[in-house]
Motif scaffolding. Structure first.
Motif, short mmCIF file in Angstrom:
data_model
loop_
_atom_site.label_atom_id
_atom_site.label_comp_id
_atom_site.label_asym_id
_atom_site.label_seq_id
_atom_site.Cartn_x
_atom_site.Cartn_y
_atom_site.Cartn_z
N LEU B 306 0.85 -1.24 0.06
CA LEU B 306 0.14 0.11 -0.08
C LEU B 306 1.00 1.26 -0.07
N LEU B 307 1.95 1.28 0.92
CA LEU B 307 2.82 2.45 0.96
C LEU B 307 3.68 2.46 -0.41
N ARG B 308 3.95 1.51 -1.12
CA ARG B 308 4.49 1.64 -2.10
C ARG B 308 3.63 2.17 -3.21
N THR B 309 2.43 1.66 -3.33
CA THR B 309 1.50 2.30 -4.59
C THR B 309 1.10 3.87 -4.06
N ALA B 310 1.13 4.13 -2.85
CA ALA B 310 0.90 5.53 -2.43
C ALA B 310 2.24 6.31 -2.64
N GLN B 311 3.36 5.75 -2.82
CA GLN B 311 4.42 6.59 -2.83
C GLN B 311 4.91 7.22 -1.47
N VAL B 312 4.41 6.69 -0.26
CA VAL B 312 4.99 6.97 1.06
C VAL B 312 6.17 6.19 1.45
N ASP B 313 7.09 6.92 2.00
CA ASP B 313 8.45 6.29 2.27
C ASP B 313 8.32 5.24 3.44
N ILE B 314 8.45 3.98 2.97
CA ILE B 314 8.18 2.57 3.90
C ILE B 314 9.31 2.92 5.37
N ALA B 315 10.54 3.71 4.97
CA ALA B 315 11.43 3.72 5.97
C ALA B 315 10.80 4.12 7.23
N GLY B 316 9.62 5.20 7.15
CA GLY B 316 8.99 5.64 8.38
C GLY B 316 8.50 4.36 9.17
N LEU B 317 7.81 3.20 8.57
CA LEU B 317 7.37 2.38 9.35
C LEU B 317 8.73 1.56 10.08
N ALA B 318 9.56 1.36 9.24
CA ALA B 318 10.91 0.84 10.03
C ALA B 318 11.41 1.50 11.33
N ASP B 319 11.27 2.78 10.89
CA ASP B 319 11.83 3.53 12.07
C ASP B 319 10.88 3.44 13.32
N PHE B 320 9.60 3.39 13.09
CA PHE B 320 8.73 3.20 14.31
C PHE B 320 8.84 1.87 14.98
N PHE B 321 9.12 0.73 14.20
CA PHE B 321 9.28 -0.53 14.66
C PHE B 321 10.74 -0.56 15.59
N ASP B 322 11.66 0.13 15.03
CA ASP B 322 13.00 0.14 15.53
C ASP B 322 12.65 0.66 17.19
N ARG B 323 12.01 1.86 17.03
CA ARG B 323 11.68 2.74 18.40
C ARG B 323 11.05 1.54 19.35
N LEU B 324 9.88 1.05 18.82
CA LEU B 324 9.32 0.05 19.73
C LEU B 324 10.16 -1.09 20.41
N ASP B 325 11.14 -1.30 19.33
CA ASP B 325 11.81 -2.73 19.83
C ASP B 325 12.92 -2.28 20.83
N ARG B 326 13.33 -1.14 20.84
CA ARG B 326 14.05 -0.47 21.96
C ARG B 326 13.30 -0.81 23.43
N ASP B 327 11.91 -0.51 23.40
CA ASP B 327 11.21 -0.64 24.66
C ASP B 327 11.03 -1.74 25.04
N GLY B 328 10.57 -2.71 23.97
CA GLY B 328 10.62 -4.21 24.27
C GLY B 328 9.36 -4.77 25.14
N THR B 329 9.04 -5.85 24.89
CA THR B 329 7.92 -6.32 25.63
C THR B 329 8.53 -7.67 26.49
N GLY B 330 9.50 -8.49 25.83
CA GLY B 330 10.04 -9.49 26.61
C GLY B 330 9.38 -10.69 26.48
N LEU B 331 8.35 -10.99 25.64
CA LEU B 331 7.52 -12.25 25.53
C LEU B 331 8.23 -13.24 24.77
N PRO B 332 8.21 -14.43 25.03
CA PRO B 332 8.87 -15.40 23.84
C PRO B 332 7.80 -15.22 22.74
N GLU B 333 8.28 -15.35 21.57
CA GLU B 333 7.52 -15.35 20.40
C GLU B 333 6.26 -16.27 20.35
N TYR B 334 6.52 -17.42 20.92
CA TYR B 334 5.32 -18.68 20.65
C TYR B 334 4.15 -17.91 21.36
#
Lengths: 407, 376
Positions: B306-334
């Motif tokens: 969707l972002l690609r089609t709308a020509q919106v920079d996907i790096a924004g999404l990646a940045d957001f995930f990176d910031r979330l990851d730093r805070d972390g939830t600590g739950l095992p994936e399963y």
């Protein structure tokens, strides 16, 4: 006219201590095996109780096996899972489709039907399980080497039970004695000891005597509630001030009602058993004392609560200690501590359940057996053996539906 | 131990309930029990190798014996019963009977058990993982879009209530006029050319949590905390695109249907024992979490396209995930309902790296207006 010889009492030789140890061990094993061991555990407990029940020095025997129960459960599980999964889904779908905002007359009816059906979906299966469970227990009980048994007419039971439940509900419980008697008679008339048939005689109206404390309790509760409203109406400036005074009689009536239900169960059991005959010759009698039963239940409950409090205190200290050992800056509790906390909790439940069995259920069973008696027992020697009953589901339905009860 | 003297014992022959009294003594070779009935001519011998004790007796003063005999019963036992009460005889039998407590499982029992177990497990798995999910999807598709929109409305209201339950009850929807315009611009940019069965109803809730969710019927809610946490409008657009993925796949409705179908099935399997409820709840959570992770990954993929089609920079999404990851939830994936954040960030960054031309999704003024949507 049946000749009445003298009545001879049954005896109960089981003690609470050994039962507690057995139940604790089986409960722990059950938790450790995520429930798989429960079939073997229940079998062992039944064997203990059955073999502690004696008449004329001869013990009853429980010949069921854990393996049989396990295999029977697998059958029941598949049936119920299919039924439940599909019914749940259809009800949810119908709920979304029709219940949200009914606009037409037809949709309003659908809405009521959906709600109604969701309550009843499992009810037929529960009655089915009740009949099959009793049949299995009888088919795996022996006395003097001779098997008990029950005919395989579960469907009739389900239909009658549904009908009775409807009547009892519609009459707000007034026809409960009819239900109790009718269903007990259906099962007893189809029960056998060897080739000898049991017959339930008596009249369902005789059970109204057993209902008397239920009625009294209900009347007290209703009267207390009505009084509360009347007094609140007379005292509009301070309705909240009446509340403490109003609560007392309601609670009192509610406790009476509860005891009334225990009284009903005990007395109806005594009446039903005392009006049962075997092959028209052997008579039974049951004379339980409500006072004894209530005393045993109350004393047992108090002991259990004290034990539970002590154990819970210990558990709380351990959990607190685990949290305290977390140290500074720990983000979350960590999987090891979670496992310990959950595991100890399950152990606790296992111990409390074993305690309840040994402290409350077991003394009541002992009392009921010790107050049961048989007359004309010489006729028993003429009973001949009964064929083996394969018992396809081995009370697996009762297990899957959680209606097994303590034994 | 010397052989005990003959004793009287109770005997039931298993054909009638008549009680017989027998005289029991050890055989001369010490390998069996010899039973002599009253008035009988000869003794009947029970070889000790075949003698079995009835299991689970509560009383040590009594020993009930029977013979191993394949009668086709639930266990291969003779229906006859011999009840010993004499302490010496009991001690002698306990000492010399070699197989007193042997289970005597029939041949082929193990095979029978394994077959039944496998059949039941297979049936259950087919039911839980194939039949019910398919049926759930089938039924979900039969729900008309208008009904789903109404359902989503009430779900949204319930969540609104849940979010304010420990404060005062109030409407959470933010009403800043300019912020709403900016929100609409972002929404329209992403939904151009998207064929959805219902319009997207996008609002912001005034709550500090960093989150966004989609309710059935196209209701998407972004929480104010997410607007505060994001540094560029492309991050918010990325999250919005992900939620639109859920809307397009009708995930909320399908998940609800699937849960409804499989609810309680695990407690049937676990049945009737203490502690079952706790294990059942944990088990069902683990099983449903797998489906939810699948849906989340699919929504991520939809967002990238969707972002690609709308020509919106996907790096924004990646940045957001990176910031979330730093805070972390600590739950095992399963047991987590979402895939690991680091993985999602990497996937988004991979998509962004070969993205073509992009245009900003909001102007500077529009972004400011959006960030203050809850202050109006």
């Amino acid at each position: 006219m049946i000749e009445t010889g003298s009545f001879e009492k049954a005896t109960y030789a089981g003690k609470g201590g050994p039962l507690f140890r057995l139940a604790l061990a089986t409960n722990l094993l059950t938790v450790l095996t995520l429930g798989i061991y429960r079939f073997w555990g229940k079998t062992r407990i039944r064997r203990f109780i059955w073999s502690a029940t004696r008449f004329q020095g001869d013990a009853f025997e429980y010949t069921g096996t854990g393996l049989e129960k396990f295999l029977g459960f697998l059958v029941a599980m598949v049936f119920l899972a299919v039924y439940l999964g599909i019914v749940n889904l259809l009800l949810f779908f119908a709920g979304i489709r029709f219940v949200l905002e009914p606009t037409t007359e037809a949709e309003l009816t659908m809405q009521s039907t959906v709600i109604f059906v969701s309550f009843l979906a499992l009810l037929p299966w529960m009655f089915f399980a009740e009949y099959r469970s009793r049949r299995y227990k009888l088919a795996r009980t022996r006395f003097r080497g001779i098997r008990f048994g029950m005919e395989s007419q579960a469907l009739g039971y389900v239909l009658r039970a549904l009908g009775h439940t409807l009547l009892t509900t519609v009459t707000l419980g007034l026809l409960l004695p009819r239900q109790t008697f009718g269903l007990a008679k259906y099962m007893t008339d189809r029960s056998y000891y060897g080739d000898a048939r049991f017959v339930q005689s008596g009249r369902w109206t005789a059970l109204y005597g057993a209902m008397k404390h239920v009625f009294i309790g209900a009347v007290i509760v209703i009267a207390a509630i009505v009084m509360t409203f009347v007094m609140a109406g007379m005292n509009p400036s301070d309705p909240a001030g009446m509340t403490p005074w109003a609560i007392l009689p309601v609670v009192f009536g509610y406790v009476w009602l509860l005891i009334g239900f225990v009284y009903y169960r005990v007395q109806s059991f005594a009446y039903l058993m005392s009006n049962t005959t075997l092959e028209g010759e052997v008579l039974f009698a049951s004379n339980p004392s409500l006072k004894t039963i209530l005393t045993k239940v109350i004393v047992g409950t108090i002991l259990l609560v004290i034990a539970a409090a002590v154990v819970l205190l210990g558990y709380g200290l351990i959990v607190a200690g685990l949290f305290a050992s977390l140290g500074e800056g720990a983000e979350d509790i960590g999987i090891v501590r979670l496992v310990i906390i959950a595991g100890l909790y399950l152990l606790l439940l296992a111990a409390l359940s074993a305690g309840a069995l040994a402290l409350i259920t077991h003394p009541v069973i002992a009392h009921i057996v010790a107050t049961s008696s048989v007359a004309n027992a010489e006729a028993l020697s003429r009973v001949r053996q009964r064929a083996f009953d394969k018992g396809a589901d081995a009370d697996g339905f009762a297990d899957a539906l959680d209606i097994g009860g303590a034994i | 131990m010397s052989a005990p003297a003959p004793v009287e014992a109770v005997f039931f022959d298993g054909h009638s309930a008549r009680r017989h009294m027998l005289r029991v003594r050890p055989t001369d070779d010490g390998a069996g029990l010899a039973l002599l009935a009253e008035g009988a001519e000869a003794e009947v011998v029970w070889p000790l190798s075949h003698v079995r004790r009835l299991p689970g007796e509560a009383d040590r003063g009594m020993l009930t014996l029977t013979l191993h005999h394949d009668t086709g019963d639930e266990t291969p036992r003779d229906p006859a019963r011999l009840v010993l009460g004499d302490a010496q005889m009991i001690a002698w039998v306990l000492a010399y009977a070699p197989a007193l407590d042997r289970r005597d499982l029939r041949r082929g029992t193990a095979r029978r058990v394994v077959t039944r177990l496998a059949a039941a497990a297979a049936a259950f798995c087919v039911l839980f993982f194939v039949l019910l999910p398919r049926l759930a999807l089938f039924l979900a598709d039969r729900i008309p879009p208008e009904t789903e929109v109404v359902l989503g409305q009430s779900v949204k209201q319930q969540i609104e209530w849940l979010l304010t339950v420990d404060g005062e009850q109030r409407a959470l929807t933010c009403t800043g006029a300019e912020g709403a315009e900016a929100l609409a611009i972002m929404r329209d940019r992403l939904t151009i050319g998207l064929d959805l069965p219902y319009p997207v109803d996008l609002v912001v809730f005034d709550h500090a949590m960093v989150n966004a969710f989609a309710a059935p019927g196209g209701h998407v809610v972004i929480l104010r905390g997410l607007l505060d946490e994001a540094e560029t409008p492309e991050e918010v657009a990325g999250v919005l695109a992900h939620e639109l993925g859920h809307v397009a796949a009708r995930d909320p409705l399908r998940a609800a249907m699937r849960s409804a179908g499989t609810a309680g099935l695990l407690s049937i399997v676990l049945g009737d024992f203490t502690g079952a409820a706790l294990i059942a709840v944990m088990g069902e959570h683990v099983m449903n979490a797998a489906y939810s992770r699948e849906a989340e990954t699919a929504a991520d993929g939809f967002a990238h396209d969707l972002l690609r089609t709308a020509q919106v920079d996907i790096a924004g999404l990646a940045d957001f995930f990176d910031r979330l990851d730093r805070d972390g939830t600590g739950l095992p994936e399963y047991i987590a309902t979402h895939p690991q954040t680091a993985g999602r960030a990497d996937a988004a960054r991979g998509e962004a790296s070969d993205q073509g031309v992009t245009r900003p999704v909001l102007s500077g003024a529009e972004w400011m207006a959006l960030r203050s949507i809850c202050e109006g």
